[in-house]
Design an enzyme around this catalytic site. Structure first.
Site, PDB file in Angstrom:
ATOM      1  N   ASP A  66       3.725  -5.414   8.083  1.00 18.79           N
ATOM      2  CA  ASP A  66       2.502  -6.162   7.605  1.00 18.79           C
ATOM      3  C   ASP A  66       1.372  -5.782   8.669  1.00 18.79           C
ATOM      4  O   ASP A  66       0.259  -5.565   7.847  1.00 18.79           O
ATOM      5  CB  ASP A  66       2.683  -7.770   7.844  1.00 18.79           C
ATOM      6  CG  ASP A  66       1.811  -8.487   6.904  1.00 18.79           C
ATOM      7  OD1 ASP A  66       1.349  -8.061   6.055  1.00 18.79           O
ATOM      8  OD2 ASP A  66       1.613  -9.622   7.480  1.00 18.79           O
ATOM      9  N   HIS A 121      -1.357  -4.019   0.182  1.00 21.63           N
ATOM     10  CA  HIS A 121      -1.233  -5.584  -0.183  1.00 21.63           C
ATOM     11  C   HIS A 121      -1.138  -5.767  -1.699  1.00 21.63           C
ATOM     12  O   HIS A 121      -0.140  -6.727  -2.106  1.00 21.63           O
ATOM     13  CB  HIS A 121      -2.066  -6.472   0.530  1.00 21.63           C
ATOM     14  CG  HIS A 121      -1.522  -6.886   1.725  1.00 21.63           C
ATOM     15  ND1 HIS A 121      -1.507  -6.082   3.009  1.00 21.63           N
ATOM     16  CD2 HIS A 121      -0.635  -7.936   2.190  1.00 21.63           C
ATOM     17  CE1 HIS A 121      -0.905  -6.690   3.942  1.00 21.63           C
ATOM     18  NE2 HIS A 121      -0.646  -7.983   3.642  1.00 21.63           N
ATOM     19  N   HIS A 151       2.003  -4.549  -2.609  1.00 22.90           N
ATOM     20  CA  HIS A 151       3.196  -5.269  -2.286  1.00 22.90           C
ATOM     21  C   HIS A 151       3.386  -6.462  -3.374  1.00 22.90           C
ATOM     22  O   HIS A 151       4.373  -6.761  -3.826  1.00 22.90           O
ATOM     23  CB  HIS A 151       2.740  -6.115  -0.805  1.00 22.90           C
ATOM     24  CG  HIS A 151       3.636  -7.557  -0.887  1.00 22.90           C
ATOM     25  ND1 HIS A 151       2.837  -8.690  -1.325  1.00 22.90           N
ATOM     26  CD2 HIS A 151       4.705  -7.945  -0.041  1.00 22.90           C
ATOM     27  CE1 HIS A 151       3.776  -9.700  -1.211  1.00 22.90           C
ATOM     28  NE2 HIS A 151       4.669  -9.180  -0.285  1.00 22.90           N
ATOM     29  N   HIS A 163       8.275  -9.808   3.504  1.00 23.59           N
ATOM     30  CA  HIS A 163       6.819  -9.539   3.021  1.00 23.59           C
ATOM     31  C   HIS A 163       6.437  -8.009   3.782  1.00 23.59           C
ATOM     32  O   HIS A 163       5.819  -7.189   3.001  1.00 23.59           O
ATOM     33  CB  HIS A 163       5.932 -10.437   3.613  1.00 23.59           C
ATOM     34  CG  HIS A 163       4.497 -10.323   3.439  1.00 23.59           C
ATOM     35  ND1 HIS A 163       3.938 -10.387   2.240  1.00 23.59           N
ATOM     36  CD2 HIS A 163       3.496  -9.839   4.377  1.00 23.59           C
ATOM     37  CE1 HIS A 163       2.571 -10.024   2.629  1.00 23.59           C
ATOM     38  NE2 HIS A 163       2.381  -9.768   3.665  1.00 23.59           N
TER      39      HIS A 163
END
Length: 379
Positions: A167, A250, A253, A267
């Site tokens: 992350d 992101h 993601h 995550h």
């Protein structure tokens, strides 16, 4: 530039939670699942007694969904809490931020893992009950307190810290893209030099400290490298993404969450695939992409599609990911060039084959197929 009101980190910090909460309110409500509470509940209770604060705890049900947020709002109002405290990982923290805002209380976070940069931010990622990305929710202020006990983090499985690296590594890649495009950040304005610099500092600390810190945490030890990595994963990445900007990593993601096969992943594991795809989309130098693949493979992060439950030849699944990651309003549109769904499909397919070749050339382990569990979304 926005940030939490206070950030506290160190071994034994959990023993001071009552001291800091007493500055925020007199009737705290803690939200944690039973597993997490079993690790830290006794220490929190002792700290609250010392600070003459009452103890109330509500069980978190696992996913930061709209349904769970609404339930927590009802609990906060019923018990009359004036500060709500999340204890756990990113899902617990996001649910508490959203519920605290709707209930009109102050909120604080005690992350027990360093797996995401959620603890410091003024936004929450909300998922469906099935674990697919639903929306970002933005709040007018950040948490009043973020308290991280380094020993608690080191006691958790190293896989959480590894996910946090995935992350956090995206922070600089996305901040530099946002700076180039002059796009707005999650804080609502153009990126500050401070936010962008903190994103780069996070990146530098990660490359220098991730591998020794992960080895130390496998033995549940807190070393200087561990302290630095926790700060990079939690504080610097949090400040860097929020005031520096998000971009393709992101968004991809979020697109990956649209495919059921990825729902058991953490995550940061999905974000790492997004970071690689962003590098491919940018046409980054081959040496930069190769270094990123080798480093994150050594860290223990996925660098191929098969490791996140996808087949590079499954065009339909890749199209689902690409369509979800390029919807209007997604952060992929903060890239300094236009990105269409076809571009994302191509980037995902290309990174998979190139990553496999890089790993083979570097004599790193080959990718192992991922088997998704039958429950929940890793967050």
């Amino acid at each position: 530039m926005i940030s939490p009101g206070r950030y506290v980190q160190g071994k034994g910090a959990i023993h001071r939670v009552g001291e800091f909460l007493a500055q925020l309110g007199s009737s705290p409500l803690f939200v944690a699942d039973d597993l997490v509470w079993g690790f830290v509940g006794h220490d929190i209770e002792a700290s609250l007694r010392k600070a003459n604060l009452p103890l109330r705890r509500e069980t978190f049900n696992g996913i930061a969904s709209s349904r769970e947020v609404t339930r927590l709002v009802d609990v906060i109002q019923q018990v009359g809490a004036d500060v709500v405290v999340a204890v756990g990982g990113g899902s617990t923290i996001d649910a508490v931020k959203a519920a605290g805002f709707l209930a009109g209380t102050r909120w604080a976070n005690c992350p027990t893992v360093a797996s995401t940069d959620a603890p410091c931010s003024a936004l929450a990622v909300i998922y469906t009950d099935d674990g697919a990305f639903e929306e970002y929710r933005f709040f007018p202020r950040n948490p009043d307190l973020v308290l991280v006990d380094s020993q608690v983090v080191a006691n958790a499985p190293a896989s959480f810290l590894i996910a946090g690296v995935g992350d956090a590594l995206a922070t600089w890649l996305e901040a530099r893209a946002t700076a180039q495009s002059h796009a707005k950040t999650m804080a609502g304005g153009l990126p500050t030099l401070t936010g962008t610099a903190l994103a780069k500092l996070s990146w530098d600390i990660l490359w220098e400290n991730a591998l020794p810190a992960i080895d130390a945490v496998r033995d549940h030890q807190v070393t200087p490298a561990v302290e630095k990595l926790i700060e990079a994963n939690t504080l610097l990445s949090g400040l860097g993404f929020e005031s520096g900007g998000l971009a393709a990593a992101h968004a991809i993601h979020n697109g990956l969450t649209a495919v059921d096969a990825t729902h058991g992943l953490a995550h940061g594991q999905k974000v790492n695939i997004g970071s690689l795809a962003q590098l491919v989309l940018e046409g980054a130098p081959t040496s930069e992409i190769r270094d990123f693949i080798e480093f994150t493979t050594r860290v223990g992060l996925p660098t191929t599609l098969v490791e996140v439950g996808l087949d590079p030849d499954d065009t339909d699944s890749l199209r689902t990911v690409a369509d979800a990651s390029t919807v209007a309003g997604e952060t992929i549109h903060s890239m300094p060039f236009d990105v269409a769904a076809d571009d994302v499909v191509g980037a995902l397919a290309a990174l998979d084959r190139f990553a496999a070749r890089v790993r083979e050339d570097a004599k790193l382990p080959g990718p192992a197929p991922y088997q998704a569990p039958h429950h929940g979304a890793g967050r």
